[in-house]
Design an enzyme around this catalytic site. Structure first.
Site, PDB file in Angstrom:
ATOM      1  N   CYS A 214       0.844  -1.199   0.000  1.00  0.00           N
ATOM      2  CA  CYS A 214       0.000   0.000   0.000  1.00  0.00           C
ATOM      3  C   CYS A 214       0.879   1.249   0.000  1.00  0.00           C
ATOM      4  CB  CYS A 214      -0.904   0.018   1.231  1.00  0.00           C
ATOM      5  SG  CYS A 214      -1.950  -1.436   1.422  1.00  0.00           S
ATOM      6  N   CYS A 261      -8.167  -2.112  -3.918  1.00  0.00           N
ATOM      7  CA  CYS A 261      -6.722  -1.885  -3.942  1.00  0.00           C
ATOM      8  C   CYS A 261      -5.968  -3.209  -3.945  1.00  0.00           C
ATOM      9  CB  CYS A 261      -6.305  -1.046  -2.734  1.00  0.00           C
ATOM     10  SG  CYS A 261      -6.658   0.704  -2.909  1.00  0.00           S
TER      11      CYS A 261
END
Length: 300
Positions: A214, A261
């Site tokens: 991330c 994501c």
């Protein structure tokens, strides 16, 4: 003399207790301050910082479309904080926000769903979650708190990514924004600190066949372009959920966004609402501590 000794012992124990309670967030505060410092320096002068942070951007782009960020609270706007063209589009859409019906639907759910108003007597609570429940030894996101309330009142839990739950969260976010609330996440115990650390570890861990974390996109990569869009920074991410994404043509929770994501990272997503997701959200939310709640909002 004995009484004095007892009093001194009690005061000493109390002092140690208070010190220990305050120390559980020490590492998290170091992390948050380091992130704020990094982002402020990175975006204070994008053109000057080209070599270090924006090597693939042109001088013209950095000079004409990248707006310097001078106030930390501006990061609640995501990439629009530094993207002049994106900010103009954002402000145009905000004149008639597409999520207003969702806020109205959320208010109706708040007033008419069994137990909800009793569980959440003050709806301006968006900045207070996630919380750590020491009795259950787990992170309680707002999503979990809502579904726990429903189950406790004999109702079925709602889908955690969109629909009723997103609508209710939109109402909570709107009331929190209206009240001028800020993100205020607590780490009250050793177990809570450990949950925070697990969330941080996963945020920075490389996963999926693309071997991305991330942080690759939202810390080191913040402000870089993927095609025509700028990657948003971790700082401020949790101030504005749920969001109406133009890609979705609807409202979604942070659980929905994390799932997307993970897919983009080339990973099989964790189950939305899982402990893994909750601890990730705990870490992300703490990183936005002190920033104004600014939801619900719009993103592409």
């Amino acid at each position: 003399m004995t009484i004095k000794i007892v009093k001194a012992s009690v005061l000493a124990l109390f002092a140690v207790s208070v010190l220990s309670a305050g120390a559980y967030n020490a590492q998290a505060e170091k992390d948050r301050k380091a992130l704020v410092d990094y982002m402020m320096k990175k975006f204070e002068n994008p053109l000057k910082n080209r070599a270090a942070h924006f090597p693939y951007s042109t001088d013209e782009e950095l000079k004409n479309n990248m707006t310097p960020v001078t106030k930390v609270e501006d990061f609640r706007l995501g990439s629009y904080a530094f993207n002049k063209e994106g900010m103009a589009q954002y402000e145009e859409i905000k004149e008639m926000p597409p999520y207003e019906d969702a806020i109205d639907a959320g208010e109706e759910l708040y007033n008419n769903t069994k137990g909800i108003k009793k569980c959440f007597p003050d709806p301006a609570i968006a900045g207070e979650y996630p919380k750590f429940d020491d009795k259950k030894n787990r992170v309680v996101t707002l999503t979990r708190a809502i579904n726990d309330c429903l189950v406790a009142n004999g109702e079925k839990p709602w889908k955690v990514t969109k629909g009723k739950l997103a609508d209710l969260e939109a109402y909570f976010a709107a009331k929190s924004t209206e009240a001028g609330k800020k993100v205020d996440i607590k780490i009250p115990s050793k177990a809570a600190a450990e949950a925070y650390e697990r969330g941080k570890k996963e945020y920075y861990a490389q996963r999926g066949y693309l071997k991305l974390s991330c942080a690759n996109c939202h810390v080191q990569g913040a402000g870089k372009r993927v095609r025509r869009e700028y990657l948003s920074p971790l700082l401020g991410h949790m101030t504005h959920f749920p969001v109406y994404r133009l890609k979705w043509q609807g409202l979604g929770t942070i659980e929905r966004r994390i799932k997307g994501c993970e897919k983009n990272q080339g990973e099989t997503p964790h189950k939305p609402g899982s402990d893994w997701t909750a601890e990730m959200v705990y870490f992300m939310s703490y990183m936005s501590n002190g920033l104004p709640v600014d939801g619900p909002d719009i993103r592409k």
